[in-house]
Every structure is written in C-alpha cells, then in structure tokens.
Scaffold this motif. Structure first.
Motif, short mmCIF file in Angstrom:
data_model
loop_
_atom_site.label_atom_id
_atom_site.label_comp_id
_atom_site.label_asym_id
_atom_site.label_seq_id
_atom_site.Cartn_x
_atom_site.Cartn_y
_atom_site.Cartn_z
N ASP A 1 -4.95 -3.73 13.95
CA ASP A 1 -3.68 -3.79 13.23
C ASP A 1 -3.90 -3.83 11.73
O ASP A 1 -3.18 -3.19 10.96
CB ASP A 1 -2.89 -5.03 13.67
N TRP A 2 -4.90 -4.61 11.31
CA TRP A 2 -5.25 -4.66 9.88
C TRP A 2 -5.67 -3.29 9.37
O TRP A 2 -5.20 -2.83 8.32
CB TRP A 2 -6.37 -5.67 9.67
N ALA A 3 -6.53 -2.63 10.11
CA ALA A 3 -7.02 -1.31 9.69
C ALA A 3 -5.87 -0.32 9.58
O ALA A 3 -5.80 0.46 8.61
CB ALA A 3 -8.08 -0.80 10.66
N ALA A 4 -4.96 -0.34 10.54
CA ALA A 4 -3.82 0.57 10.51
C ALA A 4 -2.93 0.31 9.31
O ALA A 4 -2.44 1.24 8.65
CB ALA A 4 -3.02 0.46 11.81
N GLU A 5 -2.71 -0.97 9.00
CA GLU A 5 -1.86 -1.32 7.85
C GLU A 5 -2.53 -0.94 6.53
O GLU A 5 -1.86 -0.45 5.60
CB GLU A 5 -1.52 -2.81 7.88
N VAL A 6 -3.83 -1.15 6.44
CA VAL A 6 -4.55 -0.75 5.22
C VAL A 6 -4.44 0.76 5.02
O VAL A 6 -4.16 1.23 3.91
CB VAL A 6 -6.02 -1.20 5.30
N ARG A 7 -4.64 1.52 6.06
CA ARG A 7 -4.55 2.98 5.94
C ARG A 7 -3.14 3.41 5.59
O ARG A 7 -2.93 4.34 4.79
CB ARG A 7 -4.99 3.66 7.25
N ARG A 8 -2.13 2.76 6.17
CA ARG A 8 -0.74 3.11 5.86
C ARG A 8 -0.42 2.85 4.40
O ARG A 8 0.17 3.69 3.72
CB ARG A 8 0.21 2.31 6.76
N LEU A 9 -0.82 1.67 3.92
CA LEU A 9 -0.54 1.30 2.52
C LEU A 9 -1.30 2.21 1.55
O LEU A 9 -0.77 2.58 0.50
CB LEU A 9 -0.91 -0.16 2.29
N ALA A 10 -2.52 2.57 1.90
CA ALA A 10 -3.29 3.46 1.04
C ALA A 10 -2.62 4.83 0.94
O ALA A 10 -2.53 5.41 -0.15
CB ALA A 10 -4.72 3.59 1.56
N ALA A 11 -2.12 5.32 2.06
CA ALA A 11 -1.43 6.62 2.05
C ALA A 11 -0.14 6.53 1.24
O ALA A 11 0.21 7.45 0.49
CB ALA A 11 -1.14 7.06 3.48
N GLU A 12 0.56 5.41 1.37
CA GLU A 12 1.82 5.20 0.65
C GLU A 12 1.60 5.20 -0.86
O GLU A 12 2.42 5.71 -1.63
CB GLU A 12 2.43 3.87 1.10
N ARG A 13 0.51 4.65 -1.31
CA ARG A 13 0.21 4.58 -2.75
C ARG A 13 -0.62 5.78 -3.24
O ARG A 13 -0.93 5.87 -4.41
CB ARG A 13 -0.56 3.29 -3.07
N ASN A 14 -0.99 6.68 -2.32
CA ASN A 14 -1.93 7.75 -2.64
C ASN A 14 -3.18 7.15 -3.27
O ASN A 14 -3.61 7.53 -4.37
CB ASN A 14 -1.31 8.81 -3.57
N ALA A 15 -3.75 6.18 -2.56
CA ALA A 15 -4.91 5.43 -3.06
C ALA A 15 -6.18 5.86 -2.33
O ALA A 15 -6.16 6.17 -1.14
CB ALA A 15 -4.69 3.94 -2.85
N VAL A 16 -7.28 5.88 -3.07
CA VAL A 16 -8.60 6.08 -2.49
C VAL A 16 -9.31 4.72 -2.50
O VAL A 16 -9.28 4.00 -3.49
CB VAL A 16 -9.41 7.14 -3.26
N ILE A 17 -9.90 4.35 -1.36
CA ILE A 17 -10.59 3.07 -1.23
C ILE A 17 -12.09 3.30 -1.35
O ILE A 17 -12.67 4.08 -0.59
CB ILE A 17 -10.26 2.39 0.11
N LEU A 18 -12.70 2.63 -2.33
CA LEU A 18 -14.14 2.73 -2.56
C LEU A 18 -14.78 1.40 -2.20
O LEU A 18 -14.25 0.35 -2.55
CB LEU A 18 -14.42 3.03 -4.04
N ALA A 19 -15.92 1.45 -1.54
CA ALA A 19 -16.63 0.22 -1.18
C ALA A 19 -18.09 0.32 -1.59
O ALA A 19 -18.78 1.27 -1.23
CB ALA A 19 -16.53 -0.05 0.32
N HIS A 20 -18.53 -0.68 -2.33
CA HIS A 20 -19.93 -0.74 -2.71
C HIS A 20 -20.79 -1.08 -1.49
O HIS A 20 -20.33 -1.69 -0.54
CB HIS A 20 -20.13 -1.79 -3.81
#
Length: 336
Positions: free
Chosen positions: A20-39
C-alpha cells in the motif's frame, strides 16, 4: 496513511514499506511529475522504490536530463543541493531536511576562505561531498573515481588545496606524487570508523576474498600495506568509488568480497552479483543521516511537498562552474 506518521528521535516513522505504501508513493510521484532518486547508502526499501539508484553526482546528472518537474532526492542535504545546482529550474525536495553529512560539515565556506587567504596562489580542489557554498569557492570539483585525474591535470607548479576528506586526499597525493598539495583534515565519521584492524582481522579470516575499499575509509592505507607486505594478494585489493564497486561486482562472478564502505551499499552489490558473497568489513558502518530517509519521510515529502531545497543563484552559478570544469577534464565518474 499520512495521519500515521510521527516525528521521532530518529526521524519520521509510523509507516511500513508495504504494498500500500509503495502504491501511494508511486501515485503521488506521478501526480507531482516527480522523479525519485536514491543514494546507494539508503535503506533497501527506499532504493527499491526509486526510479534511479546510484551515487549523488550521477543521480543529479540523470535528473537534469529527465522531464520531471520535481526531484525527490533520497540522500543527504549536500546531494539535494547538487541536484538543484544542476537543475535550477526544477523543484528539489529531500524527504528529511535534517539529513546532514559529517564530511560536508567538516569544512565551512568561512574556513575555506581563511585557508585560501593563507595560500593565495593555490588552486582549490573540492570533493563533491561538500556544501554548495564550498563548491562556489572551488576551482574544480572531483569525485572519488576521478580525483587523481583532476589533480594530475592541474599545473605542476601550482599549490593545491584539497578538501575536505583527508583519506581521499592521501590517496590522491600517493597516486600523483604531488608534494605541493595541502590536505584538509576532514572525514566521514562512518568511513573513518572502518579501521585498519577491522580490515586486517577480516582479511585473515577470509584469505581468498577480494577487498573493495572506498578511498574515504580509514583502512585504505592498511589495505595498501597488507598488499605491499604480501599478506593479501595485491590483485585482490581494489580502491573503488561506489559506482566502480558496482562495475567490479558485475565482473566478479563468484567468491567472497569484503566491502569497506557504508553498509547500504551491500544491497546494490548483492543485486548486481547475486552469486558473490559480499560481507562488510565493519557491519556497524551505518550512516544515521542516510537512514533518516525512512518510508514515512518519503511519503510525507511527496504528499505535502516538503522539505524543499534551494540554493542562492550566485552560489549555484559559481558551484556549477566548478562542477563543469571537472566534467571538462573528462572521466567525471561517479559521485562518491
């Protein structure tokens, strides 16, 4: 899910990294047109949800080439600053603005100004693991993979002020033979804590293992000593940036590898080469700042649009110039 998040002594908590967390993170990222970077040093669940995982400079350069409006940098503060420097038109968020860096904090802009005043004709070479203000006072930046090339490219008759990492600086001086090089006495507390005795003990217990040593580590000199004395086969000792570790892992195939860097790196190495037994030289080498980027912090950041990272235009322009000079030398390599 947002109402479950609480601010604790180690950062934002209260949310599990489930489906559920992963789905919400992906939804919010798409909504903001955001790219998620992880070190590479992030928690495994943060690495796994990211669009791109790697070292800080490499990630910043990738983000600059995307059509995202928002960059969410899962790392420490100077990394998010670098992303803003290279993408001034984009919004840059860090999931917890309190995620600092002991190495970047080991030299301030004020201290660098004073050091430069003592050596007015010197050229300043700064590791990318520095604040934007320090980069702005720098002639040319470097990464751990190209620091030797950067210093070697500079006029031999000019003094060099190298900051902030003393262990990387010692490696560069040893490789270049440059005597007119002054090294700042800074360090990453995590890498400095990976000691020579740690490495010696592990190498004795695993005599056939390869060694992947980050140049920031306090054990780097010990690795060279062990090879020089014939206690470890010199061909098994590799001084590598995080990006180079992944390249080497892809060629490794099998066997045991002792890894001297922050333990978050093991997740990427094990995914790259599942047939290799990667073991930490020090299993306590965990950066508490990196681990402040929790699942709860990432969700909060995307949902609320916090914490934004900005860099003053004049500082960003000067810092960008120091990065571009490095890239112009060639072989920009990885960030750490």
């Amino acid at each position: 899910m947002l109402d479950q998040i609480v601010d604790g002594p180690d950062g934002w908590t209260g949310v599990d990294a489930d489906a559920d967390w992963a789905a919400e993170v992906r939804r919010l990222a798409a909504e903001r047109n955001a790219v998620i970077l992880a070190h590479n040093y992030q928690l495994p669940e943060i690495q796994d949800i990211a669009d791109h995982t790697g070292d800080s400079l490499g990630l910043s350069r990738i983000a600059a080439e995307t059509d995202a409006d928002v960059i969410v940098f899962c790392g420490v503060h100077f990394m998010a600053e670098s992303a803003k420097i290279l993408s001034p038109e984009k919004t840059v968020l860090i999931p917890d603005e309190r995620a600092g860096c002991s190495l970047a904090d080991s030299i301030t802009a004020g201290q660098l100004r004073e050091w430069k005043a003592q050596h007015p004709d010197a050229l300043v070479v700064s590791y990318v693991n520095t604040t934007a203000e320090v980069k702005a006072l720098t002639d040319v930046c470097c990464t751990s993979s190209n620091a030797v090339d950067v210093v070697a490219s500079l006029p031999a008759d000019r003094e060099i002020l190298f900051c902030p990492d003393q262990f990387l600086g010692a490696h560069v001086r040893r490789e270049t033979g440059r005597e007119n090089m002054h090294i700042w006495a800074g360090e990453c507390h995590v890498h400095a804590g990976i000691s020579g005795p740690d490495l010696t003990r592990q190498a004795e217990e695993n005599p056939d293992a390869d060694l992947y040593i980050h140049p920031e580590c306090g054990c780097a000199n010990s690795a060279i000593y062990l090879a020089g004395e014939g206690l470890v086969d010199a061909s098994r000792v590799h001084l590598l940036s995080t990006g180079q570790m992944l390249d080497e892992a892809g060629r490794q195939g099998s066997g045991t590898v002792l890894v001297a860097t922050e333990i978050g790196m093991l997740h990427q190495l094990r995914q790259t080469a599942p047939g290799v037994d990667f073991q930490p030289v020090n299993d306590r080498a965990s950066c508490s700042y990196m681990k402040m980027i929790t699942p709860a912090a990432l969700l909060r950041c995307l949902a609320l649009g916090v914490d934004e990272v900005d860099v003053a235009v004049d500082v960003a322009d000067a810092a960008r110039a120091s990065l571009e000079r490095m890239i112009a030398i060639g072989q920009p390599g990885g960030g750490e």
